[in-house]
Design a protein around this motif. Sequence first.
Motif, PDB file in Angstrom:
ATOM      1  N   GLN A   1       2.551 -16.957  -0.030  1.00  0.00           N
ATOM      2  CA  GLN A   1       2.251 -18.323   0.403  1.00  0.00           C
ATOM      3  C   GLN A   1       3.457 -19.241   0.295  1.00  0.00           C
ATOM      4  OE1 GLN A   1      -1.139 -19.596  -1.847  1.00  0.00           O
ATOM      5  NE2 GLN A   1      -2.620 -18.560  -0.514  1.00  0.00           N
ATOM      6  N   ALA A   2       4.290 -18.987  -0.692  1.00  0.00           N
ATOM      7  CA  ALA A   2       5.458 -19.850  -0.869  1.00  0.00           C
ATOM      8  C   ALA A   2       6.587 -19.496   0.092  1.00  0.00           C
ATOM      9  CB  ALA A   2       5.958 -19.762  -2.311  1.00  0.00           C
ATOM     10  N   GLY A   3       6.345 -18.523   0.970  1.00  0.00           N
ATOM     11  CA  GLY A   3       7.378 -18.130   1.931  1.00  0.00           C
ATOM     12  C   GLY A   3       8.370 -17.135   1.363  1.00  0.00           C
ATOM     13  N   ILE A   4       8.043 -16.569   0.210  1.00  0.00           N
ATOM     14  CA  ILE A   4       8.936 -15.598  -0.423  1.00  0.00           C
ATOM     15  C   ILE A   4       8.513 -14.199  -0.017  1.00  0.00           C
ATOM     16  CG2 ILE A   4       9.768 -14.680  -2.618  1.00  0.00           C
ATOM     17  CD1 ILE A   4       9.161 -17.413  -3.853  1.00  0.00           C
ATOM     18  N   ALA A   5       9.472 -13.377   0.388  1.00  0.00           N
ATOM     19  CA  ALA A   5       9.170 -11.994   0.743  1.00  0.00           C
ATOM     20  C   ALA A   5       8.845 -11.219  -0.525  1.00  0.00           C
ATOM     21  CB  ALA A   5      10.353 -11.356   1.453  1.00  0.00           C
ATOM     22  N   ALA A   6       7.785 -10.398  -0.447  1.00  0.00           N
ATOM     23  CA  ALA A   6       7.387  -9.609  -1.614  1.00  0.00           C
ATOM     24  C   ALA A   6       8.474  -8.611  -1.992  1.00  0.00           C
ATOM     25  CB  ALA A   6       6.076  -8.886  -1.330  1.00  0.00           C
ATOM     26  N   ILE A   7       9.069  -8.001  -0.983  1.00  0.00           N
ATOM     27  CA  ILE A   7      10.124  -7.015  -1.229  1.00  0.00           C
ATOM     28  C   ILE A   7      11.346  -7.410  -0.417  1.00  0.00           C
ATOM     29  CG2 ILE A   7      10.761  -4.583  -1.080  1.00  0.00           C
ATOM     30  CD1 ILE A   7       7.791  -3.908  -1.150  1.00  0.00           C
ATOM     31  N   GLY A   8      12.499  -7.457  -1.073  1.00  0.00           N
ATOM     32  CA  GLY A   8      13.728  -7.854  -0.391  1.00  0.00           C
ATOM     33  C   GLY A   8      14.136  -6.863   0.687  1.00  0.00           C
ATOM     34  N   THR A   9      14.908  -7.345   1.637  1.00  0.00           N
ATOM     35  CA  THR A   9      15.328  -6.482   2.746  1.00  0.00           C
ATOM     36  C   THR A   9      16.618  -5.728   2.439  1.00  0.00           C
ATOM     37  OG1 THR A   9      16.543  -8.307   3.773  1.00  0.00           O
ATOM     38  CG2 THR A   9      14.244  -7.999   4.433  1.00  0.00           C
ATOM     39  N   THR A  10      17.297  -6.096   1.351  1.00  0.00           N
ATOM     40  CA  THR A  10      18.543  -5.440   0.988  1.00  0.00           C
ATOM     41  C   THR A  10      18.311  -4.450  -0.153  1.00  0.00           C
ATOM     42  OG1 THR A  10      19.842  -7.358   1.650  1.00  0.00           O
ATOM     43  CG2 THR A  10      20.897  -5.794   0.177  1.00  0.00           C
ATOM     44  N   LEU A  11      18.874  -3.263  -0.014  1.00  0.00           N
ATOM     45  CA  LEU A  11      18.801  -2.244  -1.056  1.00  0.00           C
ATOM     46  C   LEU A  11      20.195  -1.986  -1.589  1.00  0.00           C
ATOM     47  CD1 LEU A  11      16.494   0.476   0.550  1.00  0.00           C
ATOM     48  CD2 LEU A  11      15.893  -1.023  -1.354  1.00  0.00           C
ATOM     49  N   LYS A  12      20.331  -1.978  -2.898  1.00  0.00           N
ATOM     50  CA  LYS A  12      21.575  -1.568  -3.523  1.00  0.00           C
ATOM     51  C   LYS A  12      21.422  -0.123  -3.978  1.00  0.00           C
ATOM     52  CE  LYS A  12      23.042  -6.144  -5.087  1.00  0.00           C
ATOM     53  NZ  LYS A  12      23.391  -6.991  -6.265  1.00  0.00           N
ATOM     54  N   VAL A  13      22.270   0.738  -3.477  1.00  0.00           N
ATOM     55  CA  VAL A  13      22.207   2.159  -3.798  1.00  0.00           C
ATOM     56  C   VAL A  13      23.268   2.475  -4.845  1.00  0.00           C
ATOM     57  CG1 VAL A  13      22.396   4.504  -2.890  1.00  0.00           C
ATOM     58  CG2 VAL A  13      21.379   2.692  -1.491  1.00  0.00           C
TER      59      VAL A  13
ATOM     60  N   ILE B   1      10.737   9.987  -3.936  1.00  0.00           N
ATOM     61  CA  ILE B   1      10.949   8.628  -4.421  1.00  0.00           C
ATOM     62  C   ILE B   1      10.055   8.375  -5.636  1.00  0.00           C
ATOM     63  CG2 ILE B   1       9.244   7.685  -2.797  1.00  0.00           C
ATOM     64  CD1 ILE B   1      12.438   5.921  -4.030  1.00  0.00           C
ATOM     65  N   ASP B   2      10.621   7.740  -6.649  1.00  0.00           N
ATOM     66  CA  ASP B   2       9.891   7.469  -7.889  1.00  0.00           C
ATOM     67  C   ASP B   2      10.307   6.094  -8.404  1.00  0.00           C
ATOM     68  OD1 ASP B   2       8.665   7.402 -10.338  1.00  0.00           O
ATOM     69  OD2 ASP B   2       9.860   9.014 -11.231  1.00  0.00           O
ATOM     70  N   THR B   3       9.362   5.151  -8.389  1.00  0.00           N
ATOM     71  CA  THR B   3       9.636   3.811  -8.916  1.00  0.00           C
ATOM     72  C   THR B   3       8.863   3.540 -10.199  1.00  0.00           C
ATOM     73  OG1 THR B   3       7.847   2.727  -7.691  1.00  0.00           O
ATOM     74  CG2 THR B   3       9.978   2.954  -6.560  1.00  0.00           C
ATOM     75  N   GLY B   4       8.170   4.574 -10.705  1.00  0.00           N
ATOM     76  CA  GLY B   4       7.394   4.389 -11.921  1.00  0.00           C
ATOM     77  C   GLY B   4       6.019   3.805 -11.697  1.00  0.00           C
ATOM     78  N   ASN B   5       5.619   3.647 -10.430  1.00  0.00           N
ATOM     79  CA  ASN B   5       4.311   3.097 -10.107  1.00  0.00           C
ATOM     80  C   ASN B   5       3.733   3.915  -8.960  1.00  0.00           C
ATOM     81  OD1 ASN B   5       2.457   1.340  -8.418  1.00  0.00           O
ATOM     82  ND2 ASN B   5       2.690   0.004 -10.187  1.00  0.00           N
TER      83      ASN B   5
ATOM     84  N   HIS C   1       2.893   3.811  -1.156  1.00  0.00           N
ATOM     85  CA  HIS C   1       3.179   2.881  -0.059  1.00  0.00           C
ATOM     86  C   HIS C   1       4.587   3.139   0.506  1.00  0.00           C
ATOM     87  CE1 HIS C   1       3.283  -1.555   1.498  1.00  0.00           C
ATOM     88  NE2 HIS C   1       3.079  -0.678   2.460  1.00  0.00           N
ATOM     89  N   LEU C   2       5.556   3.383  -0.377  1.00  0.00           N
ATOM     90  CA  LEU C   2       6.924   3.632   0.085  1.00  0.00           C
ATOM     91  C   LEU C   2       7.017   4.915   0.910  1.00  0.00           C
ATOM     92  CD1 LEU C   2       8.976   2.622  -3.095  1.00  0.00           C
ATOM     93  CD2 LEU C   2       8.848   1.386  -0.924  1.00  0.00           C
ATOM     94  N   LYS C   3       6.165   5.881   0.639  1.00  0.00           N
ATOM     95  CA  LYS C   3       6.174   7.138   1.389  1.00  0.00           C
ATOM     96  C   LYS C   3       5.454   7.015   2.729  1.00  0.00           C
ATOM     97  CE  LYS C   3       6.060   9.783  -2.920  1.00  0.00           C
ATOM     98  NZ  LYS C   3       5.271  10.728  -3.760  1.00  0.00           N
ATOM     99  N   SER C   4       4.724   5.922   2.914  1.00  0.00           N
ATOM    100  CA  SER C   4       3.916   5.750   4.123  1.00  0.00           C
ATOM    101  C   SER C   4       4.774   5.348   5.319  1.00  0.00           C
ATOM    102  CB  SER C   4       2.856   4.678   3.872  1.00  0.00           C
ATOM    103  OG  SER C   4       3.457   3.381   3.861  1.00  0.00           O
ATOM    104  N   ALA C   5       4.109   5.200   6.465  1.00  0.00           N
ATOM    105  CA  ALA C   5       4.810   4.820   7.697  1.00  0.00           C
ATOM    106  C   ALA C   5       5.402   3.417   7.628  1.00  0.00           C
ATOM    107  CB  ALA C   5       3.860   4.927   8.881  1.00  0.00           C
ATOM    108  N   ASP C   6       4.962   2.593   6.665  1.00  0.00           N
ATOM    109  CA  ASP C   6       5.552   1.258   6.522  1.00  0.00           C
ATOM    110  C   ASP C   6       7.012   1.335   6.088  1.00  0.00           C
ATOM    111  OD1 ASP C   6       3.305  -0.125   7.256  1.00  0.00           O
ATOM    112  OD2 ASP C   6       2.591  -0.451   5.201  1.00  0.00           O
ATOM    113  N   PHE C   7       7.356   2.418   5.376  1.00  0.00           N
ATOM    114  CA  PHE C   7       8.714   2.520   4.832  1.00  0.00           C
ATOM    115  C   PHE C   7       9.359   3.859   5.222  1.00  0.00           C
ATOM    116  CE2 PHE C   7       6.737  -0.705   2.151  1.00  0.00           C
ATOM    117  CZ  PHE C   7       7.715  -1.688   2.150  1.00  0.00           C
ATOM    118  N   LEU C   8       9.356   4.839   4.328  1.00  0.00           N
ATOM    119  CA  LEU C   8      10.099   6.075   4.559  1.00  0.00           C
ATOM    120  C   LEU C   8       9.403   7.012   5.544  1.00  0.00           C
ATOM    121  CD1 LEU C   8      11.190   6.747   0.875  1.00  0.00           C
ATOM    122  CD2 LEU C   8      12.695   6.104   2.761  1.00  0.00           C
ATOM    123  N   ASP C   9       8.088   6.925   5.657  1.00  0.00           N
ATOM    124  CA  ASP C   9       7.332   7.778   6.572  1.00  0.00           C
ATOM    125  C   ASP C   9       7.712   9.250   6.355  1.00  0.00           C
ATOM    126  OD1 ASP C   9       5.648   8.652   8.513  1.00  0.00           O
ATOM    127  OD2 ASP C   9       6.708   7.741  10.198  1.00  0.00           O
ATOM    128  N   VAL C  10       7.441   9.727   5.131  1.00  0.00           N
ATOM    129  CA  VAL C  10       7.934  11.045   4.731  1.00  0.00           C
ATOM    130  C   VAL C  10       7.294  12.181   5.538  1.00  0.00           C
ATOM    131  CG1 VAL C  10       8.462  10.209   2.416  1.00  0.00           C
ATOM    132  CG2 VAL C  10       6.238  11.290   2.857  1.00  0.00           C
TER     133      VAL C  10
END
Length: 273
Positions: free
Chosen positions: A246-258, A150-154, A160-169
């Motif tokens: 704080q504003a109740g906005i999710a940092a990362i959306g739950t929907t992925l467009k592939v 996975i490569d998001t340029g950051n 974090h995306l490779k960690s157990a929170d997400f893909l758990d590679v």
Amino acid sequence: MGLTAKIRTRDGWAVSHAVVTVTDMTGTQVLRAEADAEGAVRDTTELAPGAYTVIVTAVGYAPVASSAIVTASGRAEIGTVTLARQGGAELPPPGPWTIDPVHSSVAAVAQHLGISSVHGRFTDFGGTIEIAPDDVTKSRVEAVIKAASIDTGNGMRDTHLKSADFLDVEQHPEITYRSTGLTAAGSDRWTVHGELSMHGVVRPVDLDLAYLGTGADPWGGTRAAFRATAELHREDFAMNYNQVLQAGIAAIGTTLKVELDIQAVQGDSLPQA
């Protein structure tokens, strides 16, 4: 003397199993000929001058009928006859195709902070496509993606995306997709039904597929191009992590467009570099 014709698909490919039948005005069959490997028909049967009906058929294609005039020379030059796949949907020539990762992309887009998008892609993947010869709905596709690519340029975000929170590679190094069926959705569009295995969870996922055509490549091979899209929900694959601001906005959306842009090379292997 005799009959000549070329039988092609709408993409210009030879239809090697086509059959040409010629009938006279009384409906009597006067000639039947099969196309060769190049889709060419050359029959030397002498035909009397006059009007005839020419019918071209091939398994998996809609039949085509046309009129032909045989001249005093006894020749009937039909020219090129174009066959459309049954149901109007085109696909590449049947047989195995191998996905070329160098000229393909596997990308995903997620909403970020409710106002923008994060674009990512996987850089290590491969797969095969098998186009069924008669019933295209029996065609198959299999693909394997290395989750750690996975490569998001950051770099921090990728870690974090490779960690157990997400893909758990570490626990789930591969993401796999295997088709289970195919249905036509238009003249050049298909719905691919399949199962996606990600993060240790297997879910049915449909791909909206567009076939973009085929052509020769500079390396002596034949390539087919496809574009496919799908929508995934992270919670379907047990990736429930979220940071709510704080504003109740999710940092990362739950929907992925592939978004998939795929080039496949005809054959069961890629050409050697």
